[in-house]
Enzyme design. Structure first.
Site, mmCIF file in Angstrom:
data_model
loop_
_atom_site.group_PDB
_atom_site.id
_atom_site.type_symbol
_atom_site.label_atom_id
_atom_site.label_comp_id
_atom_site.label_asym_id
_atom_site.label_seq_id
_atom_site.Cartn_x
_atom_site.Cartn_y
_atom_site.Cartn_z
ATOM 1 N N ASN A 213 0.716 -1.370 -0.044
ATOM 2 C CA ASN A 213 0.044 0.134 0.134
ATOM 3 C C ASN A 213 0.924 1.158 -0.212
ATOM 4 O O ASN A 213 2.211 1.227 -0.075
ATOM 5 C CB ASN A 213 -0.772 -0.065 0.989
ATOM 6 C CG ASN A 213 -0.377 0.113 2.543
ATOM 7 O OD1 ASN A 213 0.337 0.712 2.896
ATOM 8 N ND2 ASN A 213 -0.444 -1.199 3.229
ATOM 9 N N ASP A 282 -4.877 -6.280 4.556
ATOM 10 C CA ASP A 282 -5.933 -6.928 5.201
ATOM 11 C C ASP A 282 -6.127 -8.395 4.526
ATOM 12 O O ASP A 282 -6.668 -9.449 4.994
ATOM 13 C CB ASP A 282 -7.460 -6.219 5.018
ATOM 14 C CG ASP A 282 -7.453 -4.928 5.608
ATOM 15 O OD1 ASP A 282 -7.022 -5.018 6.797
ATOM 16 O OD2 ASP A 282 -8.057 -3.949 5.228
ATOM 17 N N LYS A 292 8.570 -16.954 -10.768
ATOM 18 C CA LYS A 292 8.232 -15.932 -11.321
ATOM 19 C C LYS A 292 6.835 -16.423 -12.476
ATOM 20 O O LYS A 292 6.987 -17.051 -13.162
ATOM 21 C CB LYS A 292 9.005 -15.125 -12.202
ATOM 22 C CG LYS A 292 8.366 -13.744 -12.848
ATOM 23 C CD LYS A 292 9.451 -12.971 -13.796
ATOM 24 C CE LYS A 292 8.842 -11.880 -14.522
ATOM 25 N NZ LYS A 292 9.721 -11.284 -15.102
ATOM 26 N N PHE A 326 -5.406 3.178 14.502
ATOM 27 C CA PHE A 326 -5.330 4.165 13.439
ATOM 28 C C PHE A 326 -6.341 3.910 12.545
ATOM 29 O O PHE A 326 -6.658 2.839 12.285
ATOM 30 C CB PHE A 326 -4.133 4.516 12.621
ATOM 31 C CG PHE A 326 -3.219 5.608 13.412
ATOM 32 C CD1 PHE A 326 -2.815 6.751 12.784
ATOM 33 C CD2 PHE A 326 -2.733 5.322 14.848
ATOM 34 C CE1 PHE A 326 -2.289 7.787 13.387
ATOM 35 C CE2 PHE A 326 -2.087 6.280 15.339
ATOM 36 C CZ PHE A 326 -1.671 7.523 14.724
ATOM 37 N N LYS A 340 -15.029 1.270 14.756
ATOM 38 C CA LYS A 340 -13.594 0.624 15.013
ATOM 39 C C LYS A 340 -13.102 0.498 16.593
ATOM 40 O O LYS A 340 -12.414 -0.450 16.824
ATOM 41 C CB LYS A 340 -12.677 1.219 14.125
ATOM 42 C CG LYS A 340 -11.378 0.289 13.950
ATOM 43 C CD LYS A 340 -10.435 0.700 12.996
ATOM 44 C CE LYS A 340 -8.934 -0.042 12.871
ATOM 45 N NZ LYS A 340 -8.164 0.612 11.613
ATOM 46 N N LYS A 344 -12.937 -3.354 17.846
ATOM 47 C CA LYS A 344 -11.440 -3.913 18.284
ATOM 48 C C LYS A 344 -11.052 -3.877 19.750
ATOM 49 O O LYS A 344 -10.057 -4.031 20.074
ATOM 50 C CB LYS A 344 -10.556 -3.026 17.322
ATOM 51 C CG LYS A 344 -10.745 -3.053 15.841
ATOM 52 C CD LYS A 344 -10.704 -4.421 15.298
ATOM 53 C CE LYS A 344 -10.954 -4.516 13.777
ATOM 54 N NZ LYS A 344 -10.134 -3.845 12.972
#
Length: 409
Positions: A213, A282, A292, A326, A340, A344
Site C-alpha cells: 500500500n 487485510d 516468477k 489508526f 472500529k 477492536k
C-alpha cells in the site's frame, strides 16, 4: 521557566527590527541567554551594537567571521540553541528557509539546527497574503516549524491589516509557555514502554512481485520520535521503509502482516502503550509461487485470504495496556472510527481522511480526530506529524489517568 534557556534570535530586515531589540531585552530580563544573528538588511535598520548591549553577547552576521577559531560559528550556534526564533521574519527569509537556500549566517545556521524553530512574520498585508508566501509558510509548517502569527494594525507602509510583528510581551509569554510545557513533557511518558507499529507490509505473490500500500511510515516514525522525546522506552516495529530509524528506539524490521503479528505479540505483555499505526494488509495471496509468474494471453486470477487482525487480537488479550489504533478513511471518518473503537476493543482511535490536503500518505503533516472510549472526539488542526504524535500521547495519558471505560480482560 526561561531561566538559563538558550535562545538564538535571528533578525531579518524590516522596520520591525526595532521590536526585536525590545524582545531581546525582555528575554534577557526573563532569565534567558540570548544570542543574535542579523542579516545585512537588518543591520540597515538597527546597529548590531544595540543587540550586543541588550544581550551582553557577541552579535553574528557574517558566516565567515569566526570569532573563535576553535569552532565553526554557525554550527556551534545551531547546536547551542534550545529555541531558534526568527523575528522579524521577512517574506524573503521565509522563502529561503522553505526552499533550503543557505546563503547567509541565519539560513546556514537554521539548516544545521535540531532545535525547535519559531517564525514570527512581519510584512505588508498583501505580501503576507500572497500565494507564494502562503505556500512557503505551509512548507515550513510541514517541517515542524511553529509560527507566531502577526497581529493586525497600522503598518509602516500605511496599510492597516495583518502583518505587524507580534508584540514582544506576547512573544515572551509564548516562549515562557513553550519551555514550561517542554520541560513538563519530557517526563510525560517516563517509565512507560511504548510499542509502535509503522509502515506498510508486503505480501508476496512470487519472487519478484508483491502487494502493498501507499504507507511510507512517516506517522509511525514520528510517533516513535515523539515518544522518545517524552521519556518513553520505545520499540518500533516497522514494515519496509526508507526513513531513517529514530534515535533511541529499539528497532524491529518486518515485511509481512504475519511477521508483524508475531513481533507485536512478542513484546505486548511488557508494553504500557501500544500504537498500531502501521498500514497492515487485510488480505494476502493464498498461494505464493516459487517461480516468477509468466505473462499469458488470458486474465490472471489470484485468490486472497484474510490476514490476522492485529488490533483486534491485542484488544482481546490486553490487561493493563492502553491500545491505540489508526483509521485512514475516505468517507464517514468519525463514524467508522467509533465503530472500529468498539469492535477492536481499543482505547483510542486516531482517524484521518486521507483525501484531505496535507493529511494523506507521504505528507509531513496530518489532520486527525482523536476518538476515545466513551465516545469523546477531539479534532486537531493541521499539524506536523511529530506534533500530532505528541498530542496523541498527551490525550492518552489524560485518558489513562481517568481510566478506560473498557473493562480490562
Amino acid at each position: 521557566m526561561m531561566q538559563g534557556k538558550r535562545i538564538l534570535l535571528c533578525v531579518s530586515g524590516g522596520i520591525a527590527v526595532y521590536k526585536a531589540a525590545a524582545l531581546t531585552s525582555k528575554l534577557v530580563q526573563g532569565g534567558a541567554e540570548v544570542k543574535v544573528i542579523m542579516t545585512e538588511s537588518a543591520r540597515k535598520f538597527v546597529a548590531p551594537l544595540t543587540f550586543q548591549a541588550l544581550s551582553r553577547q557577541d552579535v553574528y552576521w557574517d558566516t565567515f567571521d569566526e570569532k573563535d577559531s576553535s569552532k565553526i560559528a554557525h554550527i556551534d550556534l545551531a547546536d547551542w540553541a534550545d529555541l531558534v526564533l526568527v523575528a522579524p521574519a521577512t517574506a524573503n527569509m521565509i522563502g529561503k528557509l522553505a526552499n533550503g537556500i543557505a546563503d547567509d549566517m541565519i539560513t546556514t545556521t537554521i539548516l544545521a539546527t535540531t532545535a525547535q524553530v519559531w517564525i514570527a512574520p512581519a510584512m505588508n498585508v498583501h505580501m503576507y497574503d500572497h500565494p507564494a508566501v502562503k505556500r512557503n509558510i505551509e512548507t515550513l509548517f510541514g517541517f515542524g516549524y511553529q509560527f507566531v502569527e502577526p497581529s493586525e494594525g497600522y503598518l509602516a507602509c500605511g496599510y492597516i491589516g495583518k502583518g505587524r510583528l507580534e508584540e514582544p510581551e506576547k512573544v515572551v509569554e509564548l516562549v515562557d509557555r513553550f519551555f514550561q510545557e517542554r520541560d513538563s513533557d519530557k517526563k510525560l511518558l517516563e517509565g512507560r514502554k511504548v510499542v509502535i507499529t509503522a509502515g506498510p507490509t508486503r505480501e508476496m505473490v512470487d519472487p519478484v512481485r508483491f502487494f502493498t500500500n501507499r504507507s511510507t511510515g512517516k506517522m509511525g516514525y514520528a510517533l516513535a520520535e515523539a515518544a522518545v522525546s517524552l521519556g518513553a522506552d520505545v520499540v518500533l516495529i516497522s514494515g519496509p521503509s526508507v526513513l531513517p530509524i529514530p534515535a533511541g528506539v529499539e528497532f524491529v524490521s518486518v515485511t509481512t502482516a504475519e511477521e508483524m503479528y508475531h513481533r507485536v505479540h512478542d513484546v505486548f505483555p511488557s508494553a504500557d502503550i501500544v500504537v498500531k499505526s502501521a498500514a497492515v494488509a487485510d488480505y494476502r495471496p493464498k498461494e505464493i509461487f516459487e517461480d516468477k509468474l509468466k505473462k499469458k494471453d488470458v486474465n490472471l486470477v489470484i485468490e486472497f485470504e484474510r490476514t490476522k487482525d492485529i488490533l483486534m487480537s491485542l484488544g482481546e488479550r490486553k490487561t493493563h495496556q492502553y491500545l491505540i489504533g489508526f483509521a485512514a478513511e475516505t468517507t464517514n471518518v468519525e463514524e467508522y472510527a467509533k465503530a472500529k473503537l468498539e469492535k477492536k476493543r481499543a482505547d483510542m482511535i486516531v482517524a484521518n481522511n486521507v483525501k484531505e490536503t496535507g493529511s494523506g500518505f507521504g505528507t509531513d503533516t496530518n489532520k486527525v480526530s482523536i476518538v476515545t472510549s466513551g465516545g469523546d472526539v477531539r479534532e486537531l488542526p493541521l499539524l506536523s506529524k511529530v506534533e500530532v504524535a505528541k498530542e496523541i500521547y498527551k490525550e492518552a495519558v489524560r485518558h489513562m489517568k481517568k481510566g478506560s471505560s473498557h473493562e480490562r480482560s
